[in-house]
Design an enzyme around this catalytic site. Sequence first.
Site, PDB file in Angstrom:
ATOM      1  N   ASP A  19       0.858  -1.178   0.000  1.00  0.00           N
ATOM      2  CA  ASP A  19       0.000   0.000   0.000  1.00  0.00           C
ATOM      3  C   ASP A  19       0.896   1.230   0.000  1.00  0.00           C
ATOM      4  O   ASP A  19       2.098   1.154   0.269  1.00  0.00           O
ATOM      5  CB  ASP A  19      -0.919   0.008   1.223  1.00  0.00           C
ATOM      6  CG  ASP A  19      -2.220   0.774   0.959  1.00  0.00           C
ATOM      7  OD1 ASP A  19      -3.272   0.132   0.897  1.00  0.00           O
ATOM      8  OD2 ASP A  19      -2.168   2.006   0.789  1.00  0.00           O
ATOM      9  N   GLY A  35      -5.854   1.260  -5.597  1.00  0.00           N
ATOM     10  CA  GLY A  35      -6.474   2.315  -6.402  1.00  0.00           C
ATOM     11  C   GLY A  35      -7.543   3.027  -5.597  1.00  0.00           C
ATOM     12  O   GLY A  35      -7.850   2.669  -4.458  1.00  0.00           O
ATOM     13  N   SER A  92     -16.008  -3.996  -9.835  1.00  0.00           N
ATOM     14  CA  SER A  92     -17.069  -3.401  -9.033  1.00  0.00           C
ATOM     15  C   SER A  92     -18.391  -3.460  -9.771  1.00  0.00           C
ATOM     16  O   SER A  92     -18.435  -3.490 -11.007  1.00  0.00           O
ATOM     17  CB  SER A  92     -16.722  -1.944  -8.726  1.00  0.00           C
ATOM     18  OG  SER A  92     -17.810  -1.261  -8.152  1.00  0.00           O
ATOM     19  N   ASN A  93     -19.470  -3.412  -9.007  1.00  0.00           N
ATOM     20  CA  ASN A  93     -20.792  -3.277  -9.616  1.00  0.00           C
ATOM     21  C   ASN A  93     -20.909  -1.979 -10.410  1.00  0.00           C
ATOM     22  O   ASN A  93     -21.751  -1.872 -11.293  1.00  0.00           O
ATOM     23  CB  ASN A  93     -21.876  -3.359  -8.544  1.00  0.00           C
ATOM     24  CG  ASN A  93     -21.824  -2.247  -7.523  1.00  0.00           C
ATOM     25  OD1 ASN A  93     -22.535  -1.247  -7.626  1.00  0.00           O
ATOM     26  ND2 ASN A  93     -20.998  -2.397  -6.496  1.00  0.00           N
ATOM     27  N   HIS A  94     -20.030  -1.013 -10.130  1.00  0.00           N
ATOM     28  CA  HIS A  94     -20.119   0.275 -10.817  1.00  0.00           C
ATOM     29  C   HIS A  94     -19.594   0.212 -12.261  1.00  0.00           C
ATOM     30  O   HIS A  94     -19.785   1.155 -13.017  1.00  0.00           O
ATOM     31  CB  HIS A  94     -19.405   1.340 -10.005  1.00  0.00           C
ATOM     32  CG  HIS A  94     -20.032   1.528  -8.659  1.00  0.00           C
ATOM     33  ND1 HIS A  94     -21.316   2.004  -8.504  1.00  0.00           N
ATOM     34  CD2 HIS A  94     -19.590   1.235  -7.407  1.00  0.00           C
ATOM     35  CE1 HIS A  94     -21.633   2.025  -7.217  1.00  0.00           C
ATOM     36  NE2 HIS A  94     -20.601   1.553  -6.536  1.00  0.00           N
ATOM     37  N   TYR A 139     -14.896   6.248 -11.910  1.00  0.00           N
ATOM     38  CA  TYR A 139     -14.494   5.074 -11.144  1.00  0.00           C
ATOM     39  C   TYR A 139     -15.012   3.800 -11.824  1.00  0.00           C
ATOM     40  O   TYR A 139     -14.272   2.817 -11.984  1.00  0.00           O
ATOM     41  CB  TYR A 139     -15.050   5.190  -9.724  1.00  0.00           C
ATOM     42  CG  TYR A 139     -14.939   3.940  -8.899  1.00  0.00           C
ATOM     43  CD1 TYR A 139     -13.719   3.512  -8.396  1.00  0.00           C
ATOM     44  CD2 TYR A 139     -16.082   3.181  -8.600  1.00  0.00           C
ATOM     45  CE1 TYR A 139     -13.631   2.362  -7.625  1.00  0.00           C
ATOM     46  CE2 TYR A 139     -15.996   2.039  -7.829  1.00  0.00           C
ATOM     47  CZ  TYR A 139     -14.769   1.636  -7.341  1.00  0.00           C
ATOM     48  OH  TYR A 139     -14.678   0.494  -6.586  1.00  0.00           O
ATOM     49  N   LYS A 142     -13.055   0.417 -13.728  1.00  0.00           N
ATOM     50  CA  LYS A 142     -13.292  -1.004 -13.506  1.00  0.00           C
ATOM     51  C   LYS A 142     -13.539  -1.738 -14.826  1.00  0.00           C
ATOM     52  O   LYS A 142     -13.148  -2.894 -14.990  1.00  0.00           O
ATOM     53  CB  LYS A 142     -14.458  -1.202 -12.542  1.00  0.00           C
ATOM     54  CG  LYS A 142     -14.214  -0.615 -11.165  1.00  0.00           C
ATOM     55  CD  LYS A 142     -12.973  -1.198 -10.501  1.00  0.00           C
ATOM     56  CE  LYS A 142     -12.785  -0.685  -9.090  1.00  0.00           C
ATOM     57  NZ  LYS A 142     -11.635  -1.308  -8.399  1.00  0.00           N
ATOM     58  N   SER A 145     -21.051  -4.736  -1.831  1.00  0.00           N
ATOM     59  CA  SER A 145     -20.830  -3.914  -0.642  1.00  0.00           C
ATOM     60  C   SER A 145     -20.187  -4.788   0.427  1.00  0.00           C
ATOM     61  O   SER A 145     -20.881  -5.547   1.105  1.00  0.00           O
ATOM     62  CB  SER A 145     -22.161  -3.358  -0.129  1.00  0.00           C
ATOM     63  OG  SER A 145     -22.918  -2.796  -1.181  1.00  0.00           O
TER      64      SER A 145
END
Length: 261
Positions: free
Chosen positions: A27, A65, A103-105, A128, A132, A157
């Site tokens: 990180d 990220g 991600s779901n996004h 964002y 993805k 989530s």
Amino acid sequence: MTGAAGGVGTLLRPRLAREGRVLRLLDLVPIEAGPGEEALAADLTDPDAMAKAVDGVDAILHLGGHSVERPWQQILDANINGTYVVLEAARRAGVRHVVLASSNHAVGFQPRTDEVPDYLFPRPDTYYGVSKVAKEALGSLYHDRYGMAVTCLRIGSCFERPRDARMLSTWLSPDDCARLVEAAIAAEGFHVVWGVSANTRRWWSLDEGRAIGFEPRDDAEAYAAEVLGDDEPDLSALPHSHVGGRFCEPRYDADNLTRES
């Protein structure tokens, strides 16, 4: 594990610990390594640092990220270019298995259906979300061109417990997240998998997850009374009507983003 100091990384560290396994944690911020861990502070966009980080590893879990919406340049640098740097370092080091936190996004503007299928076509809801989509595309490329085994997790989530009504559908428990990562690390080929628990109110498919050996055990319904009280959500309105929930709202329009120097 990149992004090991983040929310998901912090939840996964104790759950991925195994006798004989060493978790190498990376990180930007310093991490205190525990038993069975090695910690590195480095920027995942730095090719030299990433080459050192992946040297000798068997698999990579790429969580690093920005985890929420940011101005375009920040998303481009950390999320898109960062993923390229990670995959290129993996290729050069001969790493066979890579798991990418999508991600779901990536499909946020897709509308709600009774069961949203696997491999849903991208309709990102934010920069964002675009990152993805790019992450999944890079994973596909590195699989097809170089034979790398890549699994992309369209995470819902992931928290200790669902925090609102939407999460009764989209929750991925930390224990199930660890089960999903273990299955993904072992999977061959290229896969796009929904990261969601076996929630009673789930509307995302688990078929592809189960195909790679993921069998979720937790259900957000255990928290429904606590979360909802006496009020049932209106499924025709955000955050329930689209996959990306509130990320589809106008407050995420480019002109409304906070610009950071």
